[in-house]
Scaffold this motif. Sequence first.
Motif, PDB file in Angstrom:
ATOM      1  N   TYR A   1     -63.057  29.689  23.681  1.00  0.00           N
ATOM      2  CA  TYR A   1     -63.032  28.561  22.751  1.00  0.00           C
ATOM      3  C   TYR A   1     -62.970  29.038  21.303  1.00  0.00           C
ATOM      4  CZ  TYR A   1     -64.065  25.227  26.502  1.00  0.00           C
ATOM      5  OH  TYR A   1     -63.990  24.448  27.625  1.00  0.00           O
ATOM      6  N   GLY A   2     -63.840  29.984  20.952  1.00  0.00           N
ATOM      7  CA  GLY A   2     -63.845  30.477  19.575  1.00  0.00           C
ATOM      8  C   GLY A   2     -62.601  31.264  19.228  1.00  0.00           C
ATOM      9  N   GLY A   3     -62.105  32.041  20.180  1.00  0.00           N
ATOM     10  CA  GLY A   3     -60.897  32.818  19.922  1.00  0.00           C
ATOM     11  C   GLY A   3     -59.700  31.937  19.652  1.00  0.00           C
ATOM     12  N   THR A   4     -59.642  30.769  20.316  1.00  0.00           N
ATOM     13  CA  THR A   4     -58.553  29.826  20.050  1.00  0.00           C
ATOM     14  C   THR A   4     -58.537  29.413  18.588  1.00  0.00           C
ATOM     15  OG1 THR A   4     -58.592  28.972  22.314  1.00  0.00           O
ATOM     16  CG2 THR A   4     -57.677  27.540  20.613  1.00  0.00           C
ATOM     17  N   ALA A   5     -59.726  29.092  18.057  1.00  0.00           N
ATOM     18  CA  ALA A   5     -59.800  28.709  16.645  1.00  0.00           C
ATOM     19  C   ALA A   5     -59.401  29.862  15.731  1.00  0.00           C
ATOM     20  CB  ALA A   5     -61.218  28.234  16.310  1.00  0.00           C
TER      21      ALA A   5
END
Length: 546
Positions: free
Chosen positions: A413-417
């Motif tokens: 999830y964080g890597g997507t951002a």
Amino acid sequence: MTALAAPLPAPAARSRHLAGTGALVRLALRRDRVMIPAWVLTLGLVVAAMGASFDAVYGTAAERARLAVSMNGNGSMRALYGPVLSDSLGGLVAWRMAGFGAVLAAVMSLLIVVRHTREEEETGRQELLSAAMVGRRAPLTAALLTALTANAALAALITGGLTASGLPGAGSLALGTAIGGTGLVFAGLAAVAAQLTESARLAKGLTGTVLGLAFALRAAGDAQGPGATSPLTRVSPIGWAENLRPYAGERWWTALLFLAAAALAVGASYALTARRDIGMSFLPARPGPAVAPRSLSGPFGLAWRLQRATLLGWTLGFLCAGGIFGGIAEGAFDLVGGNRQTREIVERMGGQQGLTEAFLATMTGMLGMVAALYAAGAVLRLRGEETGERAEPVLACAVGRLRWAGSHLALAYGGTAVILTAGGLALGVAYGLSADDLGGALGPVLLAALAQVPAVWTLTGLAVLVLGLAPRATGAVWALVGGCLALGWIGPALDLPGWAMDLSPYSHLPKLPGADATAAPFAWLLILSAALAAAGLAGLRRRDIG
């Protein structure tokens, strides 16, 4: 005793080394009975449909000629898609799909070969198979034959589909050969990487790096001028696909380059596999320190250590892609070339606002759809830890399943951002500099890129759901993500009905920058993403690991 000790004749020795190859090929095809058809049918049908799409948009020779002149006069567009070598309908199909299809065929091939070579060794299954009547080179041969089958089927589908749509048979065969031949080259390179590295992840990364370098060489060569005549283009396998010149006076001798490169790579892989033990590699990992650093004291530190290189690679890739897209956004009108149908397609993809803003919205949407590939891979890394029997030792410690899974999901999830921020920044800066309005362009473009996050997270939640409830069907995640990519890429060109486009979460987002936006679609997608992830994690808590 002397007769028994005598060396086998050469044919008998070769037969012994290849014993069991047929059984392993059947096993590989059975294991890939979903993945290979999904790749072949999706890519093959997309290429075959391009002829009808271009015929609907550029129905006259004059329109096609204007497009060819416009594309060949734009260095950024040549770097992205390659030059237009013929303004015929088939020539436009080859311009749009030769490089794109070659890259996807290469990805398909490296996944197949690494899965049935290094991944089998890494999990220990290859050692069990080798204890039976399986020759030393049989696993590698079976993997290469499986990749050959997939690429031959892809080339046949492309050839048949384009010929059936009314395009010349010679050019259709050349385009199918170019795409399938590129896949064979990278199948051989993946076989070499599988011998050099000690993990499937490193083998895929090494082959992917070579693929990225090949694309960069092709892009740099084509940016220098039209005609695909640059030496940089000619040393790249992606450039060979262009230089086969489908529908533009085919150069059949170029197909020999694919055969020669594939043969050299396969020969090197056979030579290497004969000189190492199962499970070993020529580039072994260096031993780590005796005491682990504090960063590895918990499951998140381990997940970060496992996925940081992947995240870095995706971030750099999005920076490069954003810079390229931003550099050509100011010339969006030249891209359209005054063609009404093309303008309508861009507006369906990017909204009814100004043409430049619609083009920027299209590009941010493409970044968002591609980001789903990273998110899916990060989630499915949990399944790889399970099947590789690396999850059980972690869970045997004071680590619960949700904490273990959450460490990887935080990076998904964080890597997507992170990667969308990188792509948005590069897109905004490049467009702002070309339009001489950096201050006014950067903020809206960055927000438009980040607006894709809820849609990506929805697909991420869907991947978590499949992982938790149906772990054996995790291959379907790639089909779902690929379906959303196909809808976003070719749906507007084919003018698909609204209900079909609404199957993708991206179609529910406002077309930013420029369009009016409300919080409702973002909120609903985030709620759906959270519900899917919660259901998947609940299933993960209750099912058996592995």
